[in-house]
Each structure stands twice: as structure tokens, then as C-alpha cells.
Design an enzyme around this catalytic site. Structure first.
Site, PDB file in Angstrom:
ATOM      1  N   CYS A 214       5.032  11.576  -4.902  1.00 18.62           N
ATOM      2  CA  CYS A 214       4.546  10.348  -4.514  1.00 18.62           C
ATOM      3  C   CYS A 214       3.532   9.560  -5.530  1.00 18.62           C
ATOM      4  CB  CYS A 214       3.715  10.531  -2.904  1.00 18.62           C
ATOM      5  SG  CYS A 214       5.071  11.054  -1.672  1.00 18.62           S
TER       6      CYS A 214
ATOM      7  N   ALA B  97       0.781  -1.261   0.211  1.00 15.26           N
ATOM      8  CA  ALA B  97      -0.004   0.127   0.026  1.00 15.26           C
ATOM      9  C   ALA B  97       0.850   1.205  -0.023  1.00 15.26           C
ATOM     10  CB  ALA B  97      -1.168   0.086   1.151  1.00 15.26           C
ATOM     11  N   ASN B  98       2.144   1.148   0.216  1.00 16.78           N
ATOM     12  CA  ASN B  98       2.847   2.443   0.449  1.00 16.78           C
ATOM     13  C   ASN B  98       3.347   2.975  -0.787  1.00 16.78           C
ATOM     14  OD1 ASN B  98       2.986   3.433   3.092  1.00 16.78           O
ATOM     15  ND2 ASN B  98       4.748   2.162   3.677  1.00 16.78           N
ATOM     16  N   HIS B  99       3.603   4.344  -0.827  1.00  9.95           N
ATOM     17  CA  HIS B  99       4.176   4.943  -1.989  1.00  9.95           C
ATOM     18  C   HIS B  99       5.551   5.406  -1.770  1.00  9.95           C
ATOM     19  CE1 HIS B  99      -0.047   6.188  -3.878  1.00  9.95           C
ATOM     20  NE2 HIS B  99      -0.069   5.206  -2.993  1.00  9.95           N
ATOM     21  N   ALA B 100       6.284   5.463  -2.975  1.00 14.22           N
ATOM     22  CA  ALA B 100       7.837   6.032  -2.415  1.00 14.22           C
ATOM     23  C   ALA B 100       7.777   7.498  -2.228  1.00 14.22           C
ATOM     24  CB  ALA B 100       8.470   5.820  -3.887  1.00 14.22           C
TER      25      ALA B 100
END
Length: 212
Positions: A96, A87-90
Site C-alpha cells: 500500500c 487520503a486513500n492508498h492503493a
């Protein structure tokens, strides 16, 4: 007192003899290569889903690079969600925005966060709690209703609030060490059944006496 059969889907029988379909043993309903749940761990929901894996961990895909592991004898209340690392974005670029996920050739290879999420044994996760990517929750912990939890949660701690913080330890540090050494959740089923009164009464000395 006997433990329910861990191979059954619905472990609770109502007074009329019917199965309570709002509570399931996860090991019997999860068929997902990245989602692992130990024996006797159950989840409850007022609106039981068809797919418990995607319901509890909606961002965990078969091609995800992380895993979600839940130990034995855990209790997961209605509304709990696990936000796993997919689920995480850079956050190291100028934006992002996940540009690569819209390109089929790059989507599966693009995952900025690959941390596993790990839940110990005998963990109670209360109503509506949110478990964040990479969380590591220790054995015997209690996660309060509505808590938002990331990072490392100590064994036998009570965590509440947003952000989730340790409100207290359930037992003294010495008793926590004794309980971890006993690891009763790994005992043979017949021995656990024999020890249930000690477990229910919080009698660590009696549990030590019964230990294999």
C-alpha cells in the site's frame, strides 16, 4: 425571528455585542476549488484556524480529483474532520506504500481513490466525528459525537459509533418523504423565516401549509 445575513463571516453576536469568532459561515471562509459549502452552513472550533478548508479537510488539495460538497444549513462541531479520497492508498498491489507521490512528475496523476464526499442539507455533525472518503450523508441526518462514518447515510437518520451505524430514524418513513418533498432549505429566506416556528416545533403539517 430572522435568519442571520448569510454573507457575513461570523454569524453569532455575543451579549457584549462582539462577534463570536469560533463559529463561521463556511461559504464565507472557504476559498478552495474542491470544497463547496451551502448558505447558512456553519462550523465551530474552540481554536479557530486561519485556513478552515485545510483544517476540516486536510487531505483535500487544489489538484485533488475528488470534491467535498456540503449542503445548506449544516452544523459542524469542533473536531470534525473530513478524510477525502486523496487520503486513500492503493490496495490492489503487493504494497500500500504510495511510491508515486514521491515523484513530482507522477504525484498529481496518482490518485487511487477519486470518490466525492457529499453531505446533504440540514445535517448535524457532532463533536469529533470523522467522515471517511466517499461518504454520502443524506438530508437531515445527525452524526453522533466521535462517530466514524463511511458509505451511505439515509436521510433523517441518527448515526453513532465506530464503525458508524444507524441507531434510529428521526421520523417515520412517511414523514421523511414529506420532509424531502418540502425541502424547506431551498425556500426563499423570507418564507423560511415565516416557517421557523413550524420547523422548531416539528410540525410537518404546518410546514406543508406554508410551502410555496
Amino acid at each position: 425571528m430572522h435568519l442571520p445575513d448569510p454573507s457575513q463571516r461570523y454569524p453569532i453576536t455575543l451579549p457584549d455585542g462582539s462577534a463570536h469568532k469560533g463559529t463561521v459561515f463556511l461559504s464565507q471562509v472557504i476559498d478552495h476549488p474542491k470544497f463547496h459549502a451551502g448558505a447558512y452552513t456553519y462550523a465551530s472550533d474552540f481554536n479557530p484556524p486561519q485556513d478552515w478548508a485545510s483544517h476540516l479537510a486536510p487531505y483535500l488539495f487544489p489538484f485533488s480529483q475528488e470534491t467535498l460538497s456540503i449542503g445548506k444549513f449544516c452544523q459542524i462541531a469542533h473536531g470534525v474532520r473530513f478524510l477525502t479520497s486523496s487520503a486513500n492508498h492503493a490496495q490492489d498491489g503487493l504494497s500500500c506504500y504510495p511510491f508515486p507521490v514521491f515523484d513530482p512528475a507522477n504525484m498529481q496523476a496518482y490518485q487511487p481513490d477519486t470518490r466525492d464526499t457529499s453531505i446533504g442539507n440540514d445535517v448535524w455533525i457532532g463533536y469529533g466525528a470523522l467522515i471517511l472518503p466517499g461518504a454520502r450523508i443524506g438530508n437531515g441526518a445527525i452524526i453522533g459525537a466521535g462517530a466514524v462514518v463511511g458509505g451511505t447515510v439515509p436521510d433523517y437518520s441518527v448515526v453513532t459509533g465506530n464503525p458508524g451505524t444507524v441507531a434510529r430514524l428521526r421520523f417515520s418513513p412517511d414523514d421523511v418523504a414529506r420532509l424531502l418533498a418540502l425541502a424547506w432549505w431551498d425556500w426563499p429566506v423570507t418564507l423560511i423565516e415565516h416557517a421557523l416556528q413550524a420547523i422548531l416545533k416539528g410540525d410537518i403539517a404546518a410546514l406543508e401549509h406554508l410551502a410555496p
